[in-house]
Scaffold this motif. Structure first.
Motif, short mmCIF file in Angstrom:
data_model
loop_
_atom_site.label_atom_id
_atom_site.label_comp_id
_atom_site.label_asym_id
_atom_site.label_seq_id
_atom_site.Cartn_x
_atom_site.Cartn_y
_atom_site.Cartn_z
N LEU A 1 6.06 -4.78 10.38
CA LEU A 1 4.67 -5.24 10.35
C LEU A 1 3.88 -4.76 11.55
N ALA A 2 4.52 -4.68 12.71
CA ALA A 2 3.82 -4.20 13.91
C ALA A 2 3.40 -2.74 13.71
N GLU A 3 4.28 -1.95 13.14
CA GLU A 3 3.93 -0.56 12.85
C GLU A 3 2.85 -0.50 11.78
N GLY A 4 2.93 -1.40 10.81
CA GLY A 4 1.90 -1.44 9.78
C GLY A 4 0.53 -1.74 10.37
N ALA B 1 -2.74 0.62 10.28
CA ALA B 1 -4.01 0.11 9.75
C ALA B 1 -5.13 0.30 10.75
N THR B 2 -4.78 0.25 12.03
CA THR B 2 -5.79 0.42 13.08
C THR B 2 -6.19 1.88 13.21
N ILE B 3 -5.21 2.77 13.35
CA ILE B 3 -5.54 4.18 13.60
C ILE B 3 -6.05 4.88 12.34
N ARG B 4 -5.76 4.34 11.17
CA ARG B 4 -6.24 4.96 9.94
C ARG B 4 -7.58 4.39 9.48
N GLY B 5 -8.16 3.50 10.26
CA GLY B 5 -9.51 3.04 9.98
C GLY B 5 -9.64 1.87 9.04
N CYS B 6 -8.51 1.28 8.60
CA CYS B 6 -8.60 0.15 7.67
C CYS B 6 -9.35 -1.02 8.30
N LEU B 7 -9.04 -1.32 9.57
CA LEU B 7 -9.67 -2.45 10.24
C LEU B 7 -11.11 -2.13 10.61
N GLU B 8 -11.39 -0.87 10.87
CA GLU B 8 -12.76 -0.48 11.21
C GLU B 8 -13.70 -0.66 10.02
N PRO C 1 -17.20 -2.18 2.25
CA PRO C 1 -15.75 -2.27 2.07
C PRO C 1 -15.36 -3.72 1.74
N PRO C 2 -14.58 -3.94 0.69
CA PRO C 2 -14.36 -5.30 0.18
C PRO C 2 -13.29 -6.09 0.92
N ASN C 3 -13.16 -7.34 0.52
CA ASN C 3 -12.17 -8.26 1.07
C ASN C 3 -10.79 -7.90 0.54
N LEU C 4 -9.86 -7.53 1.46
CA LEU C 4 -8.52 -7.14 1.06
C LEU C 4 -7.50 -8.26 1.25
N THR C 5 -7.96 -9.45 1.64
CA THR C 5 -7.03 -10.56 1.81
C THR C 5 -6.91 -11.33 0.48
N ARG C 6 -6.17 -12.43 0.51
CA ARG C 6 -5.98 -13.23 -0.69
C ARG C 6 -6.97 -14.38 -0.79
N GLY C 7 -7.99 -14.39 0.08
CA GLY C 7 -8.97 -15.47 0.08
C GLY C 7 -10.04 -15.30 -0.98
N LYS C 8 -10.99 -16.24 -0.99
CA LYS C 8 -12.09 -16.20 -1.95
C LYS C 8 -12.90 -14.93 -1.73
N GLY C 9 -13.18 -14.24 -2.81
CA GLY C 9 -13.90 -12.98 -2.71
C GLY C 9 -13.00 -11.76 -2.67
N LEU D 1 2.34 -0.05 6.16
CA LEU D 1 0.90 -0.32 6.08
C LEU D 1 0.61 -1.38 5.02
N LEU D 2 1.17 -1.21 3.84
CA LEU D 2 0.92 -2.16 2.75
C LEU D 2 1.45 -3.55 3.10
N ALA D 3 2.64 -3.61 3.70
CA ALA D 3 3.21 -4.90 4.06
C ALA D 3 2.30 -5.63 5.05
N TYR D 4 1.74 -4.90 6.00
CA TYR D 4 0.85 -5.54 6.97
C TYR D 4 -0.41 -6.06 6.27
N VAL D 5 -1.03 -5.22 5.45
CA VAL D 5 -2.26 -5.64 4.76
C VAL D 5 -2.01 -6.89 3.93
N GLN D 6 -0.88 -6.92 3.24
CA GLN D 6 -0.57 -8.07 2.39
C GLN D 6 -0.17 -9.32 3.18
#
Length: 226
Positions: free
Chosen positions: A50-53, A57-64, A85-93, A138-143
């Protein structure tokens, strides 16, 4: 004078028809359905880091783009449209609540959403050949990111944006320029040119394939060049 007026009216009519045709073409590009078959995994992978993920996510611009909490944000409101860019978490929206494993891979590697629709401003051409281990991390971190309740209107292009897209002047859809037949890379992490080329592939999205810099694809004209 009558002849001049007729000529002007004819010119305006031609211009309107041309712009209408370009807008129609832009709408057709957005409506295209992409058929992407996800390739099976070639080998078993160790548990994702997850730390690598998060680092990826940081260097590939996902968080930006999607925000530090991945809850989505309004990136730009420009004459070409609202880029959100949309909501990628499991929350509302969330836009990924019903994503399957294949949906995630099509979105991240191919720039294609559920139903085959092309994603706007998704830099998937940087991820197409991402190694399976890097992709899994990357996917594991996002999820794993905690749910964020945040609803946004979807990204939309204005009539101007549709016209420019139809004219080939708005490279916002990476699905159009990706070689979807490419398979994930299998790099050996080492201080070599080959591994450096693998790592630097994501830099080319902004700086160009020859790293000469210039305008960044998909960014407004006023955005600083790479």
């Amino acid at each position: 004078m009558k002849t001049i007026m007729k000529g002007l009216v004819g010119l305006v009519l031609v211009l309107v028809l041309l712009l209408g045709a370009l807008a129609w073409r832009g709408q057709s590009i957005l409506a295209r359905q992409w058929e992407i078959t996800v390739a099976p995994r070639t080998a078993a992978l160790p548990p994702p880091d997850l730390a690598e993920g998060k680092r990826l996510a940081t260097i590939r611009g996902c968080l930006e783009c999607h925000g530090a909490d991945l809850g989505g944000q309004v990136l730009a409101q420009a004459p070409i449209g609202d880029l959100v860019p949309p909501n990628l978490t499991r929350g509302k929206g969330s836009v990924v609540a019903a994503y399957t494993a294949d949906d995630w891979e099509r979105a991240i590697r191919h720039g294609v959403g559920p139903g085959g629709r092309p994603l706007i401003l998704m830099p998937s051409d940087d991820n197409t050949t991402m190694s399976e281990a890097d992709y899994a991390a990357l996917l594991a971190y996002v999820q794993s990111v905690p749910p964020v309740d945040r609803e946004h209107p979807p990204t939309r292009l204005t009539l101007l944006g549709q016209i420019l897209l139809g004219a080939g002047q708005l490279p916002l859809l990476t699905a159009e320029r990706i070689d979807h037949a490419l398979r994930p890379a299998q790099p050996l992490a080492a201080a070599t040119v080959a591994y450096g080329e693998y790592v630097a592939n994501m830099c080319a999205g902004c700086h160009g394939s020859n790293f000469a810099g210039g305008p960044i694809p998909g960014q407004p004209p006023q955005f600083p060049p790479a």
